[in-house]
Motif scaffolding. Structure first.
Motif, mmCIF file in Angstrom:
data_model
loop_
_atom_site.group_PDB
_atom_site.id
_atom_site.type_symbol
_atom_site.label_atom_id
_atom_site.label_comp_id
_atom_site.label_asym_id
_atom_site.label_seq_id
_atom_site.Cartn_x
_atom_site.Cartn_y
_atom_site.Cartn_z
ATOM 1 N N GLY A 120 107.668 44.282 48.227
ATOM 2 C CA GLY A 120 106.894 44.190 49.387
ATOM 3 C C GLY A 120 107.986 43.665 50.533
ATOM 4 N N ASP A 121 107.587 42.603 51.083
ATOM 5 C CA ASP A 121 108.178 42.308 52.246
ATOM 6 C C ASP A 121 109.975 41.760 52.100
ATOM 7 N N ILE A 122 109.980 41.075 50.769
ATOM 8 C CA ILE A 122 111.499 40.730 50.387
ATOM 9 C C ILE A 122 112.091 42.108 50.199
ATOM 10 N N ALA A 123 111.697 43.311 49.834
ATOM 11 C CA ALA A 123 112.390 44.520 49.647
ATOM 12 C C ALA A 123 112.731 45.083 51.287
ATOM 13 N N ARG A 124 111.705 45.067 51.874
ATOM 14 C CA ARG A 124 111.989 45.270 53.281
ATOM 15 C C ARG A 124 113.072 44.562 53.957
ATOM 16 N N TYR A 168 118.444 34.202 63.858
ATOM 17 C CA TYR A 168 116.960 34.510 63.922
ATOM 18 C C TYR A 168 116.910 34.004 65.388
ATOM 19 N N THR A 169 115.743 34.390 66.163
ATOM 20 C CA THR A 169 114.954 33.774 67.183
ATOM 21 C C THR A 169 114.072 33.309 66.923
ATOM 22 N N GLY A 180 109.581 25.071 56.465
ATOM 23 C CA GLY A 180 109.324 24.974 54.933
ATOM 24 C C GLY A 180 108.409 26.329 54.621
ATOM 25 N N ASN A 181 108.219 27.174 55.763
ATOM 26 C CA ASN A 181 107.449 28.155 55.394
ATOM 27 C C ASN A 181 108.133 29.605 55.623
ATOM 28 N N ILE A 182 107.732 30.727 54.942
ATOM 29 C CA ILE A 182 108.419 32.015 55.368
ATOM 30 C C ILE A 182 107.733 32.607 56.443
ATOM 31 N N VAL A 183 108.215 32.867 57.631
ATOM 32 C CA VAL A 183 107.567 33.470 58.604
ATOM 33 C C VAL A 183 108.451 34.748 59.280
ATOM 34 N N THR A 184 107.878 35.619 60.058
ATOM 35 C CA THR A 184 108.605 36.869 60.576
ATOM 36 C C THR A 184 108.978 36.332 62.045
#
Length: 286
Positions: free
Chosen positions: A159-163, A263-264, A233-237
């Protein structure tokens, strides 16, 4: 005297335990890394094209065409795989500055997009964090571990990790630039005189990154509007960008030897990787 003897014995035991942990962890990590690299190589298919033909870039956007004219040599063999070594500093947190030195080895394949990044980050003197970050057969993997024995996390999936990992492959393709050619599966779309979008598809994942070109015509940065990262502490985009510099010519190609990733965040631009390539070895299509 007895107290001193006890201290000496305890110190010897601690040193022996540390040496044993270090050696066993390194051995265990090496075996796991070897298995993953073998899996990566086994995932490769038939090469799309063996040689770069300058005719294939004739209809590309102007800045992309100019880049390939600078970066590649007409008729050269296409890169099938590459092995890179790098050193630099890595920030362990986007929330506070925790820059630590690292060394890394990376194996990349291009017949099907894939890479395996194997890094040692020195959290404290004598205390290494071993990390592998990978994209293998459509699966993303991220695994940090103290001494290679005590896991700090284990992310993997399609999923997101692969992307996010496929984004990394595409952004880092400036190190193996034949992978950016249309014949290798990349579609280019014009934006303006200094930028263009590149789209890459692997299985169910299709993504687009913005490539910006410097005044000299080489790729200066690669931007994604959203990529997963850990903040608070959270995974965010968040918006994500790689910046490339210090271009040098090697094996008929012009590639950058210095890079930074950031990252911005709501608090501004947060770099987390600054590295320099110390060695590149290519394996070309026959």
């Amino acid at each position: 005297m007895l107290v001193l003897q006890c201290i000496i014995v305890a110190s010897i035991i601690l040193i022996a335990v540390y040496a044993g942990l270090y050696a066993f962890g390194a051995w265990r990590w090496k075996m796991a890394a070897r298995s993953l690299v073998e899996r990566l190589d086994a995932s490769q298919g038939v090469a799309r094209s063996a040689r770069y033909d300058a005719a294939e870039i004739a209809d590309l956007p102007v800045p992309v065409r100019r880049y390939f004219q600078l970066a590649l040599t007409d008729g050269q063999a296409v890169v099938r795989s590459a092995d890179l070594a790098a050193t630099g500093t890595f920030n362990l947190s986007l929330d506070t500055a925790q820059w630590k030195p690292f060394t890394a080895q990376q194996h990349v394949t291009s017949d099907r997009p894939g890479f395996f990044w194997d890094a040692t980050i020195m959290m404290f003197p004598g205390v290494p964090i071993l990390v592998y970050d990978a994209y293998i057969a459509g699966e993303g993997l991220l695994h940090p571990s103290i001494f290679g024995l005590f896991a700090l996390g284990d992310l993997r999936g399609t999923g997101d990790i692969a992307r996010g990992e496929l984004m990394r492959f595409l952004a880092e393709a400036v190190w193996y630039p034949t992978a950016l050619l249309p014949s290798q599966g990349v579609t280019w779309t014009a934006v303006d005189d200094a930028s263009a979008q590149a789209t890459l598809t692997d299985g169910p994942i299709s993504l687009t990154l913005l490539f910006r070109f410097g005044a000299e015509g080489l790729i200066a940065s690669i931007h994604a509007d959203a990529r997963g990262g850990t903040l608070g502490g959270n995974i965010v985009t968040m918006p994500w960008e790689c910046r490339m510099s210090n271009y040098q010519r090697t094996e008929g190609m012009c590639v950058p030897f210095t890079g930074e990733a950031a990252y911005t965040t709501p608090d501004g631009d947060k770099p987390y990787f600054r590295g320099t390539i110390t060695q590149i070895a290519y394996q070309f299509a026959p």
